[in-house]
Design a protein around this motif. Structure first.
Motif, mmCIF file in Angstrom:
data_model
loop_
_atom_site.group_PDB
_atom_site.id
_atom_site.type_symbol
_atom_site.label_atom_id
_atom_site.label_comp_id
_atom_site.label_asym_id
_atom_site.label_seq_id
_atom_site.Cartn_x
_atom_site.Cartn_y
_atom_site.Cartn_z
ATOM 1 N N HIS A 141 41.074 32.224 41.693
ATOM 2 C CA HIS A 141 41.686 33.012 40.397
ATOM 3 C C HIS A 141 42.616 32.777 39.783
ATOM 4 C CE1 HIS A 141 39.118 34.866 43.588
ATOM 5 N NE2 HIS A 141 38.472 35.175 42.385
ATOM 6 N N THR A 177 42.547 33.166 35.124
ATOM 7 C CA THR A 177 42.886 34.043 34.855
ATOM 8 C C THR A 177 42.755 34.426 33.129
ATOM 9 O OG1 THR A 177 45.163 33.920 35.287
ATOM 10 C CG2 THR A 177 44.400 35.625 36.813
ATOM 11 N N LEU A 212 38.539 34.567 32.458
ATOM 12 C CA LEU A 212 37.909 35.724 33.212
ATOM 13 C C LEU A 212 37.840 36.804 32.522
ATOM 14 C CD1 LEU A 212 38.559 34.478 36.953
ATOM 15 C CD2 LEU A 212 36.377 33.541 34.998
ATOM 16 N N ASP A 247 38.932 41.209 32.881
ATOM 17 C CA ASP A 247 39.140 41.989 33.748
ATOM 18 C C ASP A 247 38.896 42.859 34.113
ATOM 19 O OD1 ASP A 247 41.078 43.818 34.818
ATOM 20 O OD2 ASP A 247 42.380 44.161 32.720
ATOM 21 N N LYS A 264 46.109 43.195 38.526
ATOM 22 C CA LYS A 264 44.434 43.254 37.689
ATOM 23 C C LYS A 264 43.596 42.296 38.050
ATOM 24 C CE LYS A 264 46.192 43.165 32.724
ATOM 25 N NZ LYS A 264 46.569 42.913 31.719
ATOM 26 N N TYR A 313 40.116 40.899 38.720
ATOM 27 C CA TYR A 313 39.267 39.659 38.027
ATOM 28 C C TYR A 313 37.706 39.358 38.858
ATOM 29 C CZ TYR A 313 43.358 39.283 34.993
ATOM 30 O OH TYR A 313 44.330 39.477 33.779
ATOM 31 N N SER A 325 33.254 36.801 39.928
ATOM 32 C CA SER A 325 33.726 37.006 38.248
ATOM 33 C C SER A 325 33.520 37.099 37.582
ATOM 34 C CB SER A 325 35.264 36.255 38.755
ATOM 35 O OG SER A 325 35.685 36.039 39.491
#
Lengths: 276, 424, 315
Positions: B105, B109, B112, B114, B137, B139, B312
Motif C-alpha cells: 500500500h 497511497t 487510493l 481514504d 489512515k 486505505y 482498495s
C-alpha cells in the motif's frame, strides 16, 4: 552441379535428416503434452503416447487465451499497422526519390537513422508520451506506435524499390495534367505491389509476435493480444503444461497454415525485403 | 493482391478511422451501461481457484447491489503487479477496485481512496487496521491473511520419529538426520520467487524481531546489510537450506516444487499457505503439517502472519458511491468471506470468520496462532518487494559461487539507490 | 542531425528555386515541392511522434530524478550517468547481451549458410525439410522460451533415464550454462529465417559460372570457395546485421525462460531497463540506461555502415 543422387548427396541427406529430427523434437513434445491429462504427465515418460486424447486441454486453453478476442485484437493491430505502413512508406519513398532536392535527401537520412534504433530501447519515454496521448488501452495507440517505429525500415525498402521504377509513365501523367498526389494514388501506388507484398510479410511477422508494446499499453482484458495471453498460460503459481502446450498449438496454428499457403511469397518477401 | 488489394487499403483505412472515433468516444464512459447498471472494474492478483471466487463474489455482490456489475481482471502478482499499476496510474486508468497485497500500500497511497471515515472500517479490530494503516489512515479493507513457515510431510516425520524443531540449529539437525536416511530434507524452487519470499521470512524472525524499523533505518542510512550480523545470519540460512535441498533448486519453479512435495520426494517446504492448494491438487491424500520457521533464538520462533488479499479503491473512480457499497459488502458479508477462504484455502481477517478447511496444517496453524504471531508486514512495508527480490538474486549469485557473501551483502546495500521506496 | 533535417525545410525550398530565373517556372517548382512535401508529411508525423519525441523526452528525463508515477520531477544533471558507470548490474547485463549477440551472429550465420547449401543440393524432400526448419520462426519468442524451459527441465533429462546416462541438460539452472541454453533456443528459432535468405542468394547465382568452373576442372571445394562464398557476399552482410540487431534487443525469450536468472546471470540490457523502470520505479535512471545503450547501438551502426560502404567499393 550434377543432378544425380550420388554418395555425397546421400551423406547430405542423412545430415539434414538428423538436423530435422532435432528440430522436430520440441514440436513432438508439445504435441504429446497437449493431449495428456495432468496425472499422466506426472506419471509417464514425456515420450509415451497419450493414453486417450484429452481434448479438454484445448477447450481450456481456448478459454484461457480468450481466443477469439485476443486473436481478433492481434489480427486487427497487425493488419492495420501493416496497411498503414505500406501506404505511408510508399508516400514517403515517392516524395523522397522523386522530390530529389537536399531537403528530401536530408529527410531520407533522418528516417534511415531510425533503422538502427529498435523501439525497445526507447520504450520508457515512449510509454510516458503514449500515456499522455491516451494510447493506454487503445488499440489505435499501439497501431500508431508500430507504424511510427517500423517506418524507417519500410521506407528504406520502398525507396530502394522506387528507384528502379522508370519515370516515364509518371511524366506522361503530368503532361496529361495529373497532379503529383493523383499520380501517386493512381499510377505509382499500384506499381508498388511486389514490394508491398514483401513488406507485408516481414512486417506482419514482426508485429504479430511482438510482446513488449501490447504488454505495456494494453492491460485491459478485452484488448490483450495473443502474445500477452500466451504468457498468462504459464503463470508462476498455476502452470498446467498440458493446457499451456495446447494453447501453443492453438495460437500458432493459424500463422502456420498461412505460411504453408503462402510459402512462395514468404521466401520472396524475406529475400526482397532484405536484399534491396 | 491484385487491384482489389488497394481498394481494401482504402476501405480498411476508412473503417479504421470510423472505429477509432467510436473507440475514442466510448473509452471514457467505462461506467453506466444502457440498463442503468454500473460496471466496476476489479484488478485481482489472486491465483488460486479464481474461476470459483469470481463467480461467488459476482453472485453475492450483484444480489446485494442489483445496480452493480463487477468485471474482473487477473494479473500475476510477483511479475506484473508493479508494472501494471504503474501503467494504469500513468494512463489515468486505475480500476475502480484494486486487490492490493498487504504491504504494497505505501507505494500507492496517493492514488487510493481514504476509507478512514467509512463506517464499515470500524468492524475491524484495532490491531488489524493498524497493520495496514499509513499515517493513521485506512486505505484498504483487510480480507485475508496468509501464514508462512515450514510445511512438512507428517508421514515422513512420524516414520522417522522426528521432533518438531524449535530453533534453527534443531532444524539443521533434523535435516541432517533426514539426509542420513536418504530423504531429501527441503523442497527448494530458487528459479522463481522463493529466495525473495524466504528472505522476508528469515528477516522477520532474525532481524525485524529485534529492530522493527530496520527497513526505515536502512533507507535513512542508519543500518546496512554489510554491517548487520543479523542479516549475515539471514543470508547464511540460505546456504544451509541450499545444502539440504533437492538437486538443482535453480532449475525448479513453484509448480515443480508443488509437484515434488506432493510426490513425497522431500520432507519440508519453507513457504506460505498459498502453496497448499496446488500441492493437494496433485496429491489430495497428503498429510501436510506446519511449524513456524525456527529462529536462531527460540523466543523469536513465531508463526509469520501477513495480511494478504486486501481491497482498495481508486481515488479517482467515477463511481465512488457504488465502490464504497461494494467494499462494504466485502467488509461485512461474513458468508461471502467464509466461502472465499474456503475456496482460496486461506485465513480470513473478517471478525468471526473461521475456515472450514480441515487439514492437519490448519490445526497446527491455529495452535501456534494462539501462542502469538509475528507480523511480517513491517519488513514488507519498509523494504519494497523489488528490493527483496534483487537481494534474493544476490544471494543466488553467492550460492552459485559468483560472489562472496560479503560482496552479496554489499551489493544489496548498493541497490538501495536503484529502487523506489514508499512515497512517504 | 534529425532536427537539422526538419529545420532546413523552408530554406531548402527557396534554395532549390533560386537558380530558376523565369518567374512562372519558379512558381511551378514551388508547387511541386509543396505537393511532395504534403505526401511526406503524414509519415513524418508518425515517425516524429513515435520515435523522435520519445527520444528527446528520454534524454531529458535521464537528467531528472523522476520515478515514473509521482508529479515531482527534479533536474539532477549527470547523476544518473555517473551511477550507471558504477552499476555492476548494468555492466553485467551489457556483457551478457554482447556475448549473446556475438555468439548468435557467428552460429546463426554459419548454420544458416550450411543449411542453405545442403538444402540447395539435389537431396529429396527439400521442401519438407525447409518448412520444418523454418517453422519455429512463426512461434512467438514467449512460446519458444516456455518450450525450451520444459525441454531442459523435464524432456531431455528423461533421455538420461531411458539410456541410463547422466548428462546435465538443465542449462537454465547454472550461470555457466544459461547462455548456452538460451543460444540453443534462440538459434533453433531463427536459423530457418536466415537460411531462406542464403537459399535465395544461392539460387540467384548464375548456373553457367559453375559450369564454366567444371569445364576448367574445378572441384566442389574450389567452386564453393571461389564462386559460392563471394557471390553470397550481400546475403552475408544482410544476415550479419539482421542477427546482430535482433540479438541486441532480446527480451521476450528471456522473460519466458530464465527470468534473468539464476541470480542476474541472464539479464539482458532491455530486461534490466524494463525492470528498473517498471518494477523498481526508477524511470529516469532507466532512461539514462536507454541513452547509453542507444549510443552504443549508434556507434555499432556507424561501424556497420563503414564496413558496408567498403564492401560496396570493393564490388
Amino acid at each position: 552441379m550434377s543432378k544425380k543422387y550420388t554418395k555425397g548427396t546421400f551423406l547430405i541427406q542423412s545430415i539434414v535428416t538428423v538436423i530435422v529430427i532435432f528440430y522436430l523434437l520440441p514440436f513432438l513434445v508439445v504435441f504429446l503434452y497437449a493431449f495428456k491429462s495432468p496425472q499422466e504427465i506426472i506419471g509417464s515418460s514425456p515420450f509415451s503416447l497419450p493414453e486417450k486424447l484429452e481434448l479438454v486441454n484445448f477447450t481450456q486453453a481456448f478459454e484461457a487465451l480468450n481466443f477469439f478476442q485476443s486473436f481478433g485484437n492481434t489480427f486487427f493491430i497487425t493488419a492495420s499497422a501493416v496497411l498503414l505502413l505500406i501506404l505511408l512508406s510508399g508516400m514517403a519513398a515517392y516524395s523522397i526519390v522523386r522530390g530529389g532536392n537536399t531537403f528530401f535527401n536530408g529527410t531520407y537520412m533522418f528516417f534511415i537513422a531510425g533503422i538502427m534504433i529498435p523501439y525497445q530501447v526507447i520504450f520508457v519515454p515512449m510509454f510516458v508520451l503514449g500515456s499522455n496521448l491516451g494510447f493506454i488501452n487503445n488499440l489505435f495507440g499501439v497501431i500508431f506506435l508500430y507504424v511510427g517505429t517500423s517506418l524507417p525500415f519500410a521506407i528504406f525498402v520502398m525507396a530502394g524499390f522506387m528507384k528502379t521504377i522508370p519515370k516515364e509513365i509518371e511524366e506522361a501523367a503530368f503532361i496529361d495534367g495529373c497532379s503529383i498526389m493523383r499520380t501517386f494514388w493512381i499510377i505509382v501506388l499500384p506499381m508498388l505491389k511486389p514490394v508491398a507484398a514483401a513488406l507485408t510479410i516481414i512486417l506482419s511477422l514482426q508485429i504479430w509476435n511482438d510482446y513488449l508494446l501490447p504488454q505495456l499499453f494494453l492491460s485491459d482484458n478485452s484488448m490483450k493480444t495473443l502474445t500477452v495471453m500466451q504468457s498468462t498460460l504459464f503463470s508462476a503459481f498455476e502452470t498446467n503444461f498440458n493446457v499451456g502446450f495446447a494453447g501453443i498449438i492453438l495460437s500458432s496454428l493459424p500463422i502456420l497454415i498461412l505460411f504453408l499457403f503462402m510459402q512462395k511469397h514468404f521466401v520472396k518477401g524475406i529475400t526482397m525485403g532484405s536484399g534491396k | 493482391m491484385k487491384k482489389g488489394f488497394f481498394k481494401w487499403v482504402h476501405l480498411i483505412m476508412i473503417i479504421s478511422i470510423i472505429v477509432s472515433l467510436l473507440v475514442a468516444c466510448s473509452s471514457s464512459s467505462s461506467g453506466t451501461s444502457k440498463d442503468g447498471k454500473v460496471t466496476l472494474k476489479v484488478l485481482d492478483w489472486n491465483n488460486t481457484n479464481t474461476k470459483e471466487t469470481e463467480k461467488m463474489i459476482k453472485e453475492t455482490v450483484e444480489k446485494e447491489l442489483p445496480n452493480v456489475k463487477l468485471e474482473f481482471e487477473y494479473i500475476n502478482w510477483d511479475t506484473d503487479f508493479s508494472s501494471v499499476m504503474q501503467t494504469r496510474i500513468a494512463g489515468k486508468q486505475l480500476p475502480d477496485i484494486i486487490m492490493i497485497k498487504g504491504g504494497d500500500h505505501p507505494k500507492y497511497t496517493e492514488h487510493l481512496m481514504d476509507l478512514s471515515t467509512e463506517e464499515f472500517m470500524s468492524e475491524f479490530p484495532e490491531d488489524i487496521r493498524k497493520a495496514l494503516q499509513i499515517d493513521g489512515k485506512d486505505y484498504a479493507v483487510p480480507y485475508t491473511s496468509n501464514f508462512q513457515g515450514v510445511f512438512y510431510n507428517k508421514r515422513i516425520f512420524t516414520e522417522n520419529n522426528i521432533e518438531i524443531p524449535k530453533t534453527w540449529d534443531e532444524l539443521m539437525a533434523v535435516a541432517e538426520t533426514l539426509k542420513s536416511k536418504g530423504i531429501t530434507p527441503f523442497t527448494s524452487h530458487f528459479k522463481d520467487y522463493q529466495i525473495g519470499n524466504s528472505f522476508n521470512q528469515f528477516a522477520t524472525i532474525e532481524v525485524y524481531s529485534k529492530n522493527p524499523t530496520w527497513g526505515n533505518d536502512l533507507q535513512k542510512g542508519k543500518v546496512s546489510f554489510a554491517t548487520s550480523p543479523e542479516f549475515k545470519t539471514v543470508f547464511e540460512h540460505f546456504e544451509e537450506i541450499y545444502k539440504y535441498s533437492n538437486k538443482d533448486p535453480f532449475g525448479l519453479d513453484f509448480t515443480g516444487a508443488a509437484e515434488m512435495f506432493a510426490k513425497e520426494e522431500t520432507a519440508m517446504w519453507i513457504i506460505g499457505t498459498w502453496s497448499t492448494a496446488q500441492v493437494l491438487k496433485n496429491n489430495p491424500d497428503l498429510e501436510i503439517g506446519f511449524f513456524p520457521t525456527p529462529a536462531t533464538d527460540e523466543k523469536n520462533t513465531k508463526i509469520i502472519m501477513q495480511p494478504d488479499h486486501t481491497f482498495s479503491a481508486s481515488a479517482t473512480t467515477k463511481h465512488p458511491k457504488e465502490v464504497k457499497q461494494v467494499l462494504e459488502v466485502f467488509a461485512t458479508n461474513k458468508d461471502m468471506a467464509k466461502k472465499y477462504i474456503d475456496i482460496v484455502q486461506t485465513e480470513s481477517l473478517i471478525p468471526d470468520v473461521v475456515s472450514a478447511v480441515q487439514a492437519p496444517y490448519v490445526e497446527d496453524i491455529n495452535t501456534y496462532k494462539s501462542i502469538g504471531a509475528a507480523d511480517a508486514n513491517l519488513g514488507n512495508v519498509q523494504i519494497p518487494w523489488p528490493y527483496q527480490e534483487q537481494s534474493g538474486n544476490y544471494i543466488a549469485e553467492w550460492l552459485l559461487g559468483n560472489k562472496t557473501l560479503d560482496k552479496a551483502l554489499k551489493a544489496s546495500d548498493d541497490f538501495k539507490s536503484k529502487v523506489k521506496f514508499s512515497t512517504k | 542531425m534529425r532536427l537539422e533535417g526538419k529545420n532546413t525545410q523552408p530554406m531548402s525550398i527557396t534554395i532549390s528555386s533560386k537558380p530558376t530565373s523565369i518567374v512562372h517556372k519558379k512558381k511551378r517548382v514551388n508547387a511541386r515541392d509543396i505537393q511532395y512535401f504534403l505526401l511526406l508529411l503524414p509519415p513524418l508525423v508518425f515517425f516524429i511522434v513515435a520515435m523522435i519525441i520519445p527520444l528527446i523526452m528520454g534524454i531529458y528525463n535521464s537528467f531528472t530524478d523522476w520515478d515514473g508515477i509521482s508529479l515531482e520531477k527534479n533536474w539532477i544533471g549527470f547523476t544518473n550517468y555517473i551511477e550507471i558507470s558504477k552499476d555492476e548490474m548494468f555492466i553485467q547485463s551489457f556483457k551478457f547481451t554482447g556475448l549473446f549477440m556475438i555468439f548468435n551472429t557467428i552460429i546463426q550465420n554459419i548454420a544458416a549458410f550450411f543449411f542453405a547449401v545442403m538444402l540447395d543440393s539435389s537431396i529429396k524432400a527439400k521442401n519438407f525439410y525447409r518448412t520444418i526448419i523454418f517453422a519455429p520462426v512463426l512461434l512467438s519468442p514467449i512460446l519458444v522460451g516456455q518450450i525450451w524451459t520444459k525441454m531442459y527441465g523435464t524432456i531431455l533429462p528423461s533421455i538420461n533415464d531411458i539410456f541410463g546416462l547422466s548428462i546435465n541438460f538443465n542449462f537454465f539452472s547454472s550461470p555457466d550454462t544459461v547462455l548456452t541454453g538460451l543460444l540453443v533456443a534462440n538459434n533453433w528459432q531463427w536459423i530457418g529465417y536466415w537460411m531462406l535468405i542464403y537459399l535465395a542468394g544461392l539460387q540467384a547465382v548464375p548456373k553457367d559460372i559453375y559450369e564454366a568452373c567444371t569445364v576448367d576442372g574445378g572441384n566442389w571445394w574450389q567452386k564453393f570457395f571461389h564462386i559460392t562464398i563471394p557471390m553470397l557476399g550481400p546475403s552475408i552482410t544482410i544476415c550479419t546485421i539482421g542477427i546482430a540487431t535482433g540479438s541486441l534487443k532480446v527480451y521476450e525469450l528471456i522473460v519466458a525462460s530464465t527470468g534473468g536468472g539464476p541470480g542476474d546471470s541472464s539479464k539482458s540490457t532491455i530486461m534490466h531497463i524494463y525492470d528498473t523502470a517498471f518494477m523498481s520505479q526508477q524511470s529516469s535512471y532507466a532512461s539514462a540506461m536507454s541513452v547509453v545503450f542507444l549510443l552504443v547501438l549508434l556507434i555499432f551502426a556507424f561501424i556497420q555502415l563503414k564496413v558496408l560502404r567498403k564492401r560496396e567499393v570493393e564490388l
